[in-house]
Design a protein around this motif. Structure first.
Motif, short mmCIF file in Angstrom:
data_model
loop_
_atom_site.label_atom_id
_atom_site.label_comp_id
_atom_site.label_asym_id
_atom_site.label_seq_id
_atom_site.Cartn_x
_atom_site.Cartn_y
_atom_site.Cartn_z
N ARG A 11 0.82 -1.22 0.00
CA ARG A 11 0.00 0.00 0.00
C ARG A 11 0.86 1.27 0.00
NH1 ARG A 11 -2.79 -0.25 5.32
NH2 ARG A 11 -0.86 -1.35 5.88
N PHE A 12 2.18 1.09 0.16
CA PHE A 12 3.06 2.24 0.31
C PHE A 12 4.11 2.29 -0.81
CE2 PHE A 12 1.57 0.92 4.50
CZ PHE A 12 0.99 2.09 4.96
N THR A 13 3.66 2.00 -2.03
CA THR A 13 4.61 2.02 -3.15
C THR A 13 5.18 3.42 -3.37
OG1 THR A 13 2.74 2.28 -4.68
CG2 THR A 13 3.61 0.06 -4.38
N ASN A 14 4.39 4.44 -3.09
CA ASN A 14 4.90 5.80 -3.26
C ASN A 14 6.08 6.07 -2.33
OD1 ASN A 14 4.69 8.58 -4.37
ND2 ASN A 14 4.23 9.09 -2.23
N LEU A 15 5.99 5.57 -1.10
CA LEU A 15 7.09 5.73 -0.15
C LEU A 15 8.33 4.99 -0.64
CD1 LEU A 15 8.17 6.69 2.58
CD2 LEU A 15 7.17 4.65 3.62
N LEU A 16 8.14 3.80 -1.18
CA LEU A 16 9.26 3.03 -1.73
C LEU A 16 9.93 3.79 -2.87
CD1 LEU A 16 10.85 0.33 -1.82
CD2 LEU A 16 9.14 -0.47 -3.47
N ASN A 17 9.13 4.36 -3.75
CA ASN A 17 9.67 5.12 -4.88
C ASN A 17 10.40 6.38 -4.43
OD1 ASN A 17 8.55 3.21 -6.60
ND2 ASN A 17 6.71 4.42 -7.01
N VAL A 18 9.86 7.03 -3.41
CA VAL A 18 10.47 8.27 -2.91
C VAL A 18 11.84 8.01 -2.29
CG1 VAL A 18 10.27 10.04 -1.12
CG2 VAL A 18 8.34 9.59 -2.63
N ILE A 19 11.96 6.96 -1.47
CA ILE A 19 13.26 6.71 -0.84
C ILE A 19 14.27 6.19 -1.87
CG2 ILE A 19 12.22 6.32 1.41
CD1 ILE A 19 12.85 3.32 1.08
N THR A 20 13.77 5.54 -2.90
CA THR A 20 14.66 5.12 -3.99
C THR A 20 15.24 6.34 -4.70
OG1 THR A 20 13.45 3.05 -4.35
CG2 THR A 20 14.78 3.87 -6.18
N LYS A 21 14.39 7.32 -4.98
CA LYS A 21 14.87 8.57 -5.58
C LYS A 21 15.83 9.29 -4.65
CE LYS A 21 12.27 11.46 -7.91
NZ LYS A 21 12.16 12.57 -7.04
N ALA A 22 15.54 9.25 -3.36
CA ALA A 22 16.42 9.92 -2.39
C ALA A 22 17.82 9.34 -2.48
CB ALA A 22 15.87 9.75 -0.98
N TYR A 23 17.93 8.05 -2.65
CA TYR A 23 19.25 7.41 -2.72
C TYR A 23 19.99 7.77 -3.99
CZ TYR A 23 22.89 3.85 -2.80
OH TYR A 23 24.11 3.21 -2.85
N ILE A 24 19.34 7.63 -5.13
CA ILE A 24 20.07 7.83 -6.39
C ILE A 24 20.32 9.30 -6.69
CG2 ILE A 24 19.21 5.66 -7.34
CD1 ILE A 24 17.29 7.21 -9.09
N GLU A 25 19.59 10.20 -6.01
CA GLU A 25 19.79 11.62 -6.23
C GLU A 25 20.66 12.28 -5.15
OE1 GLU A 25 15.52 12.41 -8.56
OE2 GLU A 25 15.84 13.22 -6.55
#
Length: 346
Positions: free
Chosen positions: A262-276
């Motif tokens: 239910r929290f795919t948006n959170l997963l995507n956000v922290i992924t972006k945080a890492y690569i950026e």
């Protein structure tokens, strides 16, 4: 530019034509590509989970494409094929790990022509392959995103079963268009890669990795994830780790809402945080520690002069970091250091 446009068009047309000749379970099992009109700085190469398909990475692919990345999600070898699969007729999955390794190397070469900084990633068995690439081609990979990689099962009994018994395993519940089950000998091919990864990480260079687990995951051993992260961190300071709290109830199939997250948006956000971002784990912990002193993320980063090193999504990542655990460990370490200093001077 001409070479890029040619490659982009040829890649789409050839893969599409080849997969059109196959009888696939669903169109969601087709390889999935999102390209920009020009080469991008960052290109993402993702490997889906064992028995599943590229559909698992569609939400993340869309997020990262909007963030300026080219994205490639190829269909793994011998996956996604339609058939009356079952115990007497198992799906034709590879039993030789070299098939997966060769596939990973081929797609890495393609990705390198689509962007200057290659980010690889995968879920479960796909993450096991991405882990191998992160060591085999460490100098060629900018970041590696390891979502619940399969290093071992959540139970030692299951591990023993996988290593020594040939039988058919059927999933309890299918959440997407994937194989309903598999021969254990096929999973053993992934396990062989995983065992090699664990032996190698203690002595080999590795690309920066972000290891992502979930306390609710009943398919893999999260303790192995943390051990691997610690081993990688010994010689790669830009490794990160996150384990989603059990209260979020994020399953092994964490990439899509349809498969239970239910929290795919959170997963995507922290992924972006890492690569950026361009932070070592020690620097992440420093930010976390200072935030326990009733400081905001922005004020801490400003004091440290790290504004140019953090992604706009980094505050979301910091909400998941166990700040108090970091603070307690640091305080205990400080006390031990003070006691040693006092004993030397007594």
């Amino acid at each position: 530019m001409a070479d890029y446009l040619t490659l982009k068009n040829v890649l789409k047309s050839k893969i599409s034509a080849r997969e059109s000749e196959l009888s696939l379970i669903d169109n969601l099992c087709r390889s999935y590509f999102l390209f920009h009109s020009e080469p991008t700085e960052k290109v993402c190469l993702f490997f889906h989970g064992f028995t599943a398909g590229p559909y698992q990475f569609i939400p993340m692919a869309e997020t990262l494409h909007k963030a300026g990345c080219n994205v490639l999600v190829p269909l793994l070898p011998m996956h996604g094929l339609a058939g009356q699969w079952g115990p007497g007729n198992p799906p034709p999955l590879a039993e030789d790990p070299r098939i997966y390794l060769k596939f990973g190397l081929q797609w890495l070469k393609i990705a390198q022509r689509m962007g200057s900084k290659v980010i690889i990633g995968g879920l479960s068995g796909g993450a096991t392959l991405a882990t191998w690439l992160a060591m085999e081609k460490a100098a060629d990979i900018y970041r590696a995103l390891l979502f619940a990689p399969y290093f071992s099962a959540s139970s030692k009994v299951i591990d023993l079963f996988v290593r020594h018994i040939d039988t058919y395993f059927e999933w309890e519940k299918l959440m997407g268009p994937s194989y309903p089950g598999f021969e254990i000998s096929a999973l053993r091919a992934v396990l062989r890669i995983a065992k090699y990864n664990f032996k190698r990480v203690k002595k080999s260079p590795i690309a920066p990795i972000f290891m992502i687990s979930s306390e609710s995951d009943r398919a893999v051993n999260n303790y192995d994830h943390h051990r691997f992260f610690e081993a990688a961190l010994d010689h790669q300071p830009y490794c990160w780790y996150n384990s989603f709290d059990r209260v979020l109830d994020i399953p092994h199939t964490m990439m899509t809402e349809a498969e239970g997250n239910r929290f795919t948006n959170l997963l995507n956000v922290i992924t972006k945080a890492y690569i950026e971002s361009n932070l070592t784990w020690e620097e992440v912990e420093e930010i976390a520690y200072r935030m326990t002193k009733r400081r905001t993320f922005n004020s801490v980063v400003a004091d440290l002069g790290w504004q140019d090193k953090v992604s706009r999504d980094m505050p979301a990542m910091m909400t998941l970091v166990d700040k108090w655990d970091i603070a307690v460990k640091r305080e205990l370490k400080g006390r031990k250091g003070w006691r040693r200093h006092r004993r030397r001077n007594d």
